[in-house]
Design a protein around this motif. Structure first.
Motif, PDB file in Angstrom:
ATOM      1  N   SER A 108      -7.774 -26.147  17.016  1.00 49.29           N
ATOM      2  CA  SER A 108      -7.872 -26.624  15.641  1.00 49.29           C
ATOM      3  C   SER A 108      -8.950 -27.693  15.519  1.00 49.29           C
ATOM      4  N   ILE A 109      -9.775 -27.582  14.491  1.00 47.83           N
ATOM      5  CA  ILE A 109     -10.738 -28.644  14.203  1.00 47.83           C
ATOM      6  C   ILE A 109     -10.317 -29.415  12.956  1.00 47.83           C
ATOM      7  N   SER A 110      -9.215 -28.969  12.338  1.00 46.23           N
ATOM      8  CA  SER A 110      -8.801 -29.542  11.061  1.00 46.23           C
ATOM      9  C   SER A 110      -7.446 -30.239  11.132  1.00 46.23           C
ATOM     10  N   GLY A 111      -6.743 -30.058  12.240  1.00 42.33           N
ATOM     11  CA  GLY A 111      -5.388 -30.580  12.336  1.00 42.33           C
ATOM     12  C   GLY A 111      -4.365 -29.734  11.610  1.00 42.33           C
ATOM     13  N   LEU A 112      -4.791 -28.563  11.119  1.00 45.04           N
ATOM     14  CA  LEU A 112      -3.897 -27.687  10.357  1.00 45.04           C
ATOM     15  C   LEU A 112      -3.402 -26.543  11.219  1.00 45.04           C
ATOM     16  N   ASP A 113      -2.181 -26.100  10.954  1.00 43.40           N
ATOM     17  CA  ASP A 113      -1.568 -24.984  11.667  1.00 43.40           C
ATOM     18  C   ASP A 113      -1.637 -23.746  10.781  1.00 43.40           C
ATOM     19  N   ASN A 153       0.092 -21.212  10.754  1.00 47.04           N
ATOM     20  CA  ASN A 153       1.415 -20.718  10.377  1.00 47.04           C
ATOM     21  C   ASN A 153       2.136 -21.612   9.374  1.00 47.04           C
ATOM     22  N   THR A 154       1.541 -22.739   9.017  1.00 45.06           N
ATOM     23  CA  THR A 154       2.129 -23.650   8.039  1.00 45.06           C
ATOM     24  C   THR A 154       1.404 -23.502   6.709  1.00 45.06           C
ATOM     25  N   ILE A 155       2.029 -22.818   5.775  1.00 44.08           N
ATOM     26  CA  ILE A 155       1.439 -22.627   4.451  1.00 44.08           C
ATOM     27  C   ILE A 155       1.789 -23.838   3.588  1.00 44.08           C
ATOM     28  N   ARG A 179      -6.186 -15.542   0.449  1.00 48.52           N
ATOM     29  CA  ARG A 179      -6.026 -16.067  -0.907  1.00 48.52           C
ATOM     30  C   ARG A 179      -4.631 -16.644  -1.025  1.00 48.52           C
ATOM     31  N   MET A 180      -4.573 -17.918  -1.384  1.00 41.90           N
ATOM     32  CA  MET A 180      -3.284 -18.569  -1.608  1.00 41.90           C
ATOM     33  C   MET A 180      -3.082 -18.767  -3.099  1.00 41.90           C
ATOM     34  N   ASP A 210     -10.645 -29.526  -1.321  1.00 45.88           N
ATOM     35  CA  ASP A 210      -9.735 -30.374  -2.089  1.00 45.88           C
ATOM     36  C   ASP A 210      -8.428 -29.691  -2.439  1.00 45.88           C
ATOM     37  N   GLY A 211      -8.307 -28.388  -2.111  1.00 45.38           N
ATOM     38  CA  GLY A 211      -7.082 -27.666  -2.437  1.00 45.38           C
ATOM     39  C   GLY A 211      -5.996 -27.897  -1.409  1.00 45.38           C
ATOM     40  N   PRO A 212      -4.829 -27.326  -1.620  1.00 43.52           N
ATOM     41  CA  PRO A 212      -3.722 -27.479  -0.672  1.00 43.52           C
ATOM     42  C   PRO A 212      -4.136 -27.040   0.739  1.00 43.52           C
ATOM     43  N   GLY A 213      -3.799 -27.835   1.739  1.00 40.12           N
ATOM     44  CA  GLY A 213      -4.167 -27.502   3.108  1.00 40.12           C
ATOM     45  C   GLY A 213      -5.663 -27.429   3.323  1.00 40.12           C
ATOM     46  N   LYS A 214      -6.420 -28.275   2.630  1.00 38.73           N
ATOM     47  CA  LYS A 214      -7.887 -28.318   2.738  1.00 38.73           C
ATOM     48  C   LYS A 214      -8.537 -26.990   2.351  1.00 38.73           C
TER      49      LYS A 214
END
Length: 453
Positions: free
Chosen positions: A45-50, A52-54, A370-371, A398-402
């Motif tokens: 990860s380069i963003s700290g985001l998973d 599998n975590t929506i 697409r979320m 700027d959206g949810p979860g970058k």
């Protein structure tokens, strides 16, 4: 395909996975640093985001994946290098010590060259079956018992085989009844949006990475050669090209045999990082962000991907298979590396986010999701994923979860298309381009043929 066959396929990656797990207490796994010669692994990860975590109040309504074919046997040219090196070793009188003590008994691991060269390896079969099963689990809502699944493949044996094996992992015993591979063949450069390998249609496409890569070769290879040559007593004199070949063999032998190659134990961490950086230079300046026109080949295809995300089609998942050059071109166009400093051919840029090992390993893939979100952030957003790692879009996170708002991402992609101009213009082609019809939404075209898995 029966259940025992499916269980066999699912187990194919186990020996190599166990070899990788043995390095889990270390910070460095050589198989994750071989550029385009790495077996597939989830990128860090380069963003700290998973993945599998929506984000809360959001759901993934569509996803589109474009993947390189899976791990394979060498192409004929590379195999000739293996056999030439082997013959050189056999003709020499020497003793090898330490990390090279295996050298006298080493031989190429390809058993049946006529049948195997350039084809998927057993390791590749496992990668693809697991890929299909992973996406089936990841997007459970996109499948029903009545679902039919079409995946796309560039018209080449190992990409077609990749699509077929993916379907067996995704659909299981229903693959033959409910799965189809759409093979995309386009020899008309004026209809490039209907190609998964548009660089083949562009006379102006050239991989001009050699001037940068050879500068780095002259810096990183001589010290390795000097160190390794000291492990040999006798008349066997290694060349710089054979040092690079040994690192190449580490990746290929490991995925072909299912266990870590003895070649992997020869190299020190910093030496491997030098090899990895050489791969980065090759891709960056060959067909990536530093390649000008040659790095722009997949911009139109990216536009088609984004257009499909925004259309009203019900199907939630698209998957296509092509080659490493196209994956690199596509990744370079996404916007996640915009503003990235040009790679220095004389010194490793330690803080770079562009690493070919994380982008174009075997079975490397690019995905757009697409979320659809409600609540305070109600709207449609795009999430960019490279090999299971979330990569935020530069200037649009700027959206949810970058994530990036879909409308803004569409504008970003259009800006890139406008910047490069039409495919016909930048490739020096004459003629008027026909109306673009993407194979992603229209299979009823002369260059698309359908086959069963």
């Amino acid at each position: 395909m029966n259940i025992s066959s499916l269980l066999f396929l699912a187990s194919l990656s186990t020996p190599l996975a166990a070899a990788e797990a043995s390095d889990s207490k270390k910070d460095f796994n050589i198989l994750h640093h071989l550029g385009g010669n790495s077996p597939w692994f989830p990128a860090p990860s380069i963003s700290g985001l998973d993945i599998n975590t929506i984000p809360s109040d959001c759901k993934v309504s569509k996803a589109i994946y474009t993947s390189r074919h899976a791990s394979r046997f060498p192409d004929p040219g590379a195999y000739n290098e293996w056999t030439t090196f082997h013959q050189k070793i056999q003709n020499a009188t020497f003793e090898a010590h330490g990390e090279l003590s295996f050298l006298k008994s080493w031989k190429p691991v390809v058993e049946y060259p006529t049948e195997q060269l350039a084809q998927l390896s057993i390791g590749g079969w496992g990668e693809l079956f697991n890929f299909g099963a992973t996406l089936r689990r990841r997007y459970l809502a996109f499948w029903t018992p009545e679902s039919n699944k079409t995946v796309f493949a560039n018209n080449y044996p190992r990409t077609i085989s990749s699509a077929q094996l993916f379907l067996h992992g995704y659909l299981g015993p229903q693959a033959s009844a409910h799965g189809t591979v759409a093979v995309v063949t386009s020899s008309n450069p004026l209809s490039l949006s209907n190609s998964l390998a548009p660089s083949d249609l562009c006379p102006m496409y050239h991989d001009n990475s050699d001037p940068w890569a050879t500068q780095w070769d002259a810096i990183y290879l001589p010290p390795i050669l000097e160190r390794v040559q000291k492990l040999i007593k006798g008349d066997l004199k290694l060349q710089q090209s054979e040092i690079a070949l040994g690192m190449y063999l580490c990746g290929f032998e490991s995925q072909i045999t299912g266990k870590k190659s003895e070649w992997c134990g020869v190299w020190r961490e910093q030496e491997v990082r030098g090899y990895e950086y050489r791969q980065d230079l090759r891709y960056w300046y060959g067909n990536g962000s530093g390649a000008g026109v040659s790095g722009s080949m997949m911009v139109e295809y990216l536009g088609d991907m984004v257009a499909w995300l925004d259309n009203g089609e019900d199907e939630g998942l698209k998957v296509a298979f092509t080659h490493d050059g196209q994956i690199n071109q596509l990744a370079s166009a996404l916007g996640v590396f915009d503003g990235h400093a040009a790679l220095n051919p004389r010194k490793i840029m330690e803080n770079r986010t562009y690493k070919s090992s994380n982008i174009t390993p075997m079975r490397g893939n690019v995905a757009l999701e697409r979320m659809d979100c409600t609540g305070k952030a109600a709207g449609k957003y795009v999430r960019v994923i490279l090999n299971d790692a979330v990569y935020p879009v530069v200037g649009c996170q700027d959206g949810p979860g970058k994530s990036c708002e879909l409308e803004k991402y569409q504008a970003l992609v259009k800006e890139k298309m406008d910047k490069f101009g039409s495919f016909q213009e930048r490739c020096g082609l004459n003629g008027t381009a026909p109306v673009r019809k993407s194979f992603l939404v229209d299979l009823d075209q002369a260059f698309v043929s359908l086959i069963k898995p």
